[in-house]
Design a protein around this motif. Sequence first.
Motif, PDB file in Angstrom:
ATOM      1  N   GLY A 293       0.929  -1.386   0.008  1.00  0.00           N
ATOM      2  CA  GLY A 293       0.067  -0.089  -0.150  1.00  0.00           C
ATOM      3  C   GLY A 293       0.849   1.279   0.014  1.00  0.00           C
ATOM      4  O   GLY A 293       0.357   2.253   0.292  1.00  0.00           O
ATOM      5  N   SER A 294       2.097   1.353  -0.032  1.00  0.00           N
ATOM      6  CA  SER A 294       3.049   2.363  -0.400  1.00  0.00           C
ATOM      7  C   SER A 294       3.433   2.716  -1.594  1.00  0.00           C
ATOM      8  O   SER A 294       3.404   1.949  -2.500  1.00  0.00           O
ATOM      9  CB  SER A 294       4.220   2.154   0.825  1.00  0.00           C
ATOM     10  OG  SER A 294       4.884   1.114   0.219  1.00  0.00           O
ATOM     11  N   LEU A 295       3.845   3.976  -1.741  1.00  0.00           N
ATOM     12  CA  LEU A 295       4.524   4.507  -3.044  1.00  0.00           C
ATOM     13  C   LEU A 295       5.964   5.093  -2.700  1.00  0.00           C
ATOM     14  O   LEU A 295       6.215   5.831  -1.621  1.00  0.00           O
ATOM     15  CB  LEU A 295       3.481   5.465  -3.407  1.00  0.00           C
ATOM     16  CG  LEU A 295       3.751   6.147  -4.708  1.00  0.00           C
ATOM     17  CD1 LEU A 295       2.816   6.606  -5.704  1.00  0.00           C
ATOM     18  CD2 LEU A 295       4.516   7.600  -4.395  1.00  0.00           C
ATOM     19  N   GLN A 296       6.523   4.959  -3.608  1.00  0.00           N
ATOM     20  CA  GLN A 296       7.843   5.849  -3.518  1.00  0.00           C
ATOM     21  C   GLN A 296       8.270   6.197  -4.966  1.00  0.00           C
ATOM     22  O   GLN A 296       8.086   5.573  -5.758  1.00  0.00           O
ATOM     23  CB  GLN A 296       9.133   4.549  -3.027  1.00  0.00           C
ATOM     24  CG  GLN A 296      10.567   5.526  -2.919  1.00  0.00           C
ATOM     25  CD  GLN A 296      11.426   4.598  -2.051  1.00  0.00           C
ATOM     26  OE1 GLN A 296      12.342   4.858  -1.781  1.00  0.00           O
ATOM     27  NE2 GLN A 296      10.912   3.194  -1.655  1.00  0.00           N
ATOM     28  N   THR A 297       8.818   7.452  -4.839  1.00  0.00           N
ATOM     29  CA  THR A 297       9.270   8.100  -6.153  1.00  0.00           C
ATOM     30  C   THR A 297      10.794   7.625  -6.427  1.00  0.00           C
ATOM     31  O   THR A 297      11.543   7.646  -5.431  1.00  0.00           O
ATOM     32  CB  THR A 297       9.165   9.650  -5.834  1.00  0.00           C
ATOM     33  OG1 THR A 297       8.003  10.306  -5.579  1.00  0.00           O
ATOM     34  CG2 THR A 297       9.872  10.311  -7.195  1.00  0.00           C
TER      35      THR A 297
ATOM     36  N   TYR B  46      -1.361   9.368  -3.533  1.00  0.00           N
ATOM     37  CA  TYR B  46      -1.514   8.105  -3.590  1.00  0.00           C
ATOM     38  C   TYR B  46      -2.569   7.604  -2.509  1.00  0.00           C
ATOM     39  O   TYR B  46      -2.250   7.827  -1.245  1.00  0.00           O
ATOM     40  CB  TYR B  46      -0.495   7.142  -3.684  1.00  0.00           C
ATOM     41  CG  TYR B  46      -0.910   5.567  -3.906  1.00  0.00           C
ATOM     42  CD1 TYR B  46      -1.589   5.112  -5.086  1.00  0.00           C
ATOM     43  CD2 TYR B  46      -0.550   4.596  -2.796  1.00  0.00           C
ATOM     44  CE1 TYR B  46      -1.726   3.922  -5.422  1.00  0.00           C
ATOM     45  CE2 TYR B  46      -0.822   3.343  -3.043  1.00  0.00           C
ATOM     46  CZ  TYR B  46      -1.612   2.895  -4.204  1.00  0.00           C
ATOM     47  OH  TYR B  46      -2.002   1.689  -4.500  1.00  0.00           O
ATOM     48  N   GLU B  47      -3.878   7.053  -2.792  1.00  0.00           N
ATOM     49  CA  GLU B  47      -4.752   6.627  -1.870  1.00  0.00           C
ATOM     50  C   GLU B  47      -4.754   4.911  -1.741  1.00  0.00           C
ATOM     51  O   GLU B  47      -5.223   4.361  -2.639  1.00  0.00           O
ATOM     52  CB  GLU B  47      -6.202   6.986  -2.367  1.00  0.00           C
ATOM     53  CG  GLU B  47      -7.214   7.010  -1.036  1.00  0.00           C
ATOM     54  CD  GLU B  47      -8.528   7.513  -1.637  1.00  0.00           C
ATOM     55  OE1 GLU B  47      -9.209   7.064  -2.633  1.00  0.00           O
ATOM     56  OE2 GLU B  47      -8.949   8.927  -1.287  1.00  0.00           O
ATOM     57  N   GLN B  48      -4.076   4.590  -0.753  1.00  0.00           N
ATOM     58  CA  GLN B  48      -3.880   3.268  -0.920  1.00  0.00           C
ATOM     59  C   GLN B  48      -4.776   2.131  -0.597  1.00  0.00           C
ATOM     60  O   GLN B  48      -4.762   1.204  -1.163  1.00  0.00           O
ATOM     61  CB  GLN B  48      -2.725   2.941   0.339  1.00  0.00           C
ATOM     62  CG  GLN B  48      -3.448   3.124   1.727  1.00  0.00           C
ATOM     63  CD  GLN B  48      -2.258   2.813   2.751  1.00  0.00           C
ATOM     64  OE1 GLN B  48      -1.408   1.840   2.763  1.00  0.00           O
ATOM     65  NE2 GLN B  48      -2.293   3.715   3.984  1.00  0.00           N
ATOM     66  N   ASP B  49      -5.824   2.760   0.043  1.00  0.00           N
ATOM     67  CA  ASP B  49      -7.008   1.725   0.147  1.00  0.00           C
ATOM     68  C   ASP B  49      -7.881   1.501  -1.059  1.00  0.00           C
ATOM     69  O   ASP B  49      -8.385   0.321  -1.602  1.00  0.00           O
ATOM     70  CB  ASP B  49      -8.083   2.367   1.145  1.00  0.00           C
ATOM     71  CG  ASP B  49      -7.614   2.371   2.562  1.00  0.00           C
ATOM     72  OD1 ASP B  49      -6.777   1.531   2.702  1.00  0.00           O
ATOM     73  OD2 ASP B  49      -7.880   3.209   3.424  1.00  0.00           O
ATOM     74  N   THR B  50      -7.918   2.308  -1.991  1.00  0.00           N
ATOM     75  CA  THR B  50      -8.377   2.414  -3.277  1.00  0.00           C
ATOM     76  C   THR B  50      -7.540   2.177  -4.585  1.00  0.00           C
ATOM     77  O   THR B  50      -7.940   2.152  -5.657  1.00  0.00           O
ATOM     78  CB  THR B  50      -9.386   3.785  -3.519  1.00  0.00           C
ATOM     79  OG1 THR B  50      -8.651   4.914  -3.622  1.00  0.00           O
ATOM     80  CG2 THR B  50     -10.417   3.880  -2.463  1.00  0.00           C
TER      81      THR B  50
ATOM     82  N   GLN C 221      -5.444  -6.117  -4.026  1.00  0.00           N
ATOM     83  CA  GLN C 221      -5.368  -5.475  -5.199  1.00  0.00           C
ATOM     84  C   GLN C 221      -4.476  -5.921  -6.198  1.00  0.00           C
ATOM     85  O   GLN C 221      -4.691  -6.048  -7.475  1.00  0.00           O
ATOM     86  CB  GLN C 221      -4.756  -3.967  -4.526  1.00  0.00           C
ATOM     87  CG  GLN C 221      -5.768  -3.215  -3.898  1.00  0.00           C
ATOM     88  CD  GLN C 221      -4.911  -1.863  -3.428  1.00  0.00           C
ATOM     89  OE1 GLN C 221      -3.747  -1.671  -3.378  1.00  0.00           O
ATOM     90  NE2 GLN C 221      -5.570  -1.141  -2.604  1.00  0.00           N
ATOM     91  N   ALA C 222      -3.304  -6.606  -5.729  1.00  0.00           N
ATOM     92  CA  ALA C 222      -2.383  -7.451  -6.790  1.00  0.00           C
ATOM     93  C   ALA C 222      -3.122  -8.672  -7.449  1.00  0.00           C
ATOM     94  O   ALA C 222      -2.706  -8.905  -8.590  1.00  0.00           O
ATOM     95  CB  ALA C 222      -1.113  -7.842  -6.121  1.00  0.00           C
ATOM     96  N   ALA C 223      -3.875  -9.240  -6.520  1.00  0.00           N
ATOM     97  CA  ALA C 223      -4.771 -10.208  -7.149  1.00  0.00           C
ATOM     98  C   ALA C 223      -5.648 -10.021  -8.326  1.00  0.00           C
ATOM     99  O   ALA C 223      -5.813 -10.869  -9.321  1.00  0.00           O
ATOM    100  CB  ALA C 223      -5.578 -11.066  -6.096  1.00  0.00           C
ATOM    101  N   ARG C 224      -6.199  -8.908  -8.466  1.00  0.00           N
ATOM    102  CA  ARG C 224      -7.287  -8.366  -9.507  1.00  0.00           C
ATOM    103  C   ARG C 224      -6.550  -7.333 -10.154  1.00  0.00           C
ATOM    104  O   ARG C 224      -7.183  -6.573 -11.029  1.00  0.00           O
ATOM    105  CB  ARG C 224      -8.569  -7.834  -8.649  1.00  0.00           C
ATOM    106  CG  ARG C 224      -8.254  -6.760  -7.968  1.00  0.00           C
ATOM    107  CD  ARG C 224      -9.555  -6.352  -7.025  1.00  0.00           C
ATOM    108  NE  ARG C 224      -9.459  -5.543  -5.824  1.00  0.00           N
ATOM    109  CZ  ARG C 224      -9.302  -4.247  -6.205  1.00  0.00           C
ATOM    110  NH1 ARG C 224      -9.424  -3.617  -7.324  1.00  0.00           N
ATOM    111  NH2 ARG C 224      -9.106  -3.279  -5.161  1.00  0.00           N
TER     112      ARG C 224
END
Length: 373
Positions: free
Chosen positions: A244-248, A308-312, A273-276
């Motif tokens: 659920g994290s983002l890195q530049t 980045y909205e990690q839940d959605t 999320q990765a599964a779909r």
Amino acid sequence: MSRYGGGGPSDDDGTQQHGGAQPVGGTPPVPGPEYTQEQLDAMSRDELIKLGGELDGVKIIYTEQPAAPGSRADERAERQVALAFTGAGLSALAFMVAFPAWPWRQELSPEFQLSALFTPVLGLTLGLSLTLLGIGIVLWAKNLMPYEVVVQDRHEGASPEIERQTTAATLMAGLEDTGIARRSLLKRSLGFASVMLGLLAAFPLVGGLIKKPGDQLFRTPWTEGMQLLSVSGTPVRPGDMRPGSLQTVFPAVEGGARSADGVAMLIRLQPDQAARYTSREGQEDYRWNDFVAFSKICTHAGCPVSLYEQDTARILCPCHQSQFDAVNDARPIFGPATRSLPQLAIEVDSDGYFVAKSDFTEPIGPGFWERST
């Protein structure tokens, strides 16, 4: 009788009023002395000016000529004005030369580059051109045109025909007072500055079409096997990021942290999320497990996508609120953007660090004429 008919209404004493248009309201103008059209045509311009002043109640309080025409002071002032106008034209010409010719692309190098001066050079030449034009106008008004202080009583409504003709003569005399008719040096320098500034105003619209960017819009610094670096310059490993994290990330080249087109987002999706996750045709192997990487440049207007909205799993652009679905190939789902964010193919090398499998396979950023995607 029409408002603009040849004759006007008569006063109670039978006197015919002069002028075409009659005032709609307010105090009507007081008719001046009776003059026939032949008498007006026979008058010189100076006589018309004098008559106009008498009709309008104009009183000259003070008048002064800066320098006698043809004197050394007059010629010196004329040269100063011409020099300012010529400088304005040359500065505008310098702007139009620098716009297509000066190097503008910033290379990925810590050394000083001429491209860093592109915007300052344009600003300096444009500002200098407008400043010199203003200086020339001020010098002209101050040192070449006569100075007068006059007082005039005004009436309401339209003026009679006689006053219109005398006013026209006064305006023509004012034009002659500028000296433009007899000062050929000023005419040439002012004409040169006007032409150059007119071209300058239109040049940015067409100047960008003179020099094509070649393939620069189709490639970025990324190459096969290039490591993904964090903002601190260290290589990124899968264990450095939580779900659920983002890195530049930036390309591992000299000056890569300043790469405007190579900057990317490395996202670790949550397990569900990765599964779909779905990808575009031909890009099924661009991700690595639950990690995906996309360009950080919004496809709408080129703003840096930074939220980045990690839940959605939604990627948001703060400039115009475009939203992209990271689970569905970063396709736009809201806002003005119409294309997906380009995806960077990634893998993990033998040392356990993320590397790029190739450059972006499509141009990043907003659309342009030559692109097909």
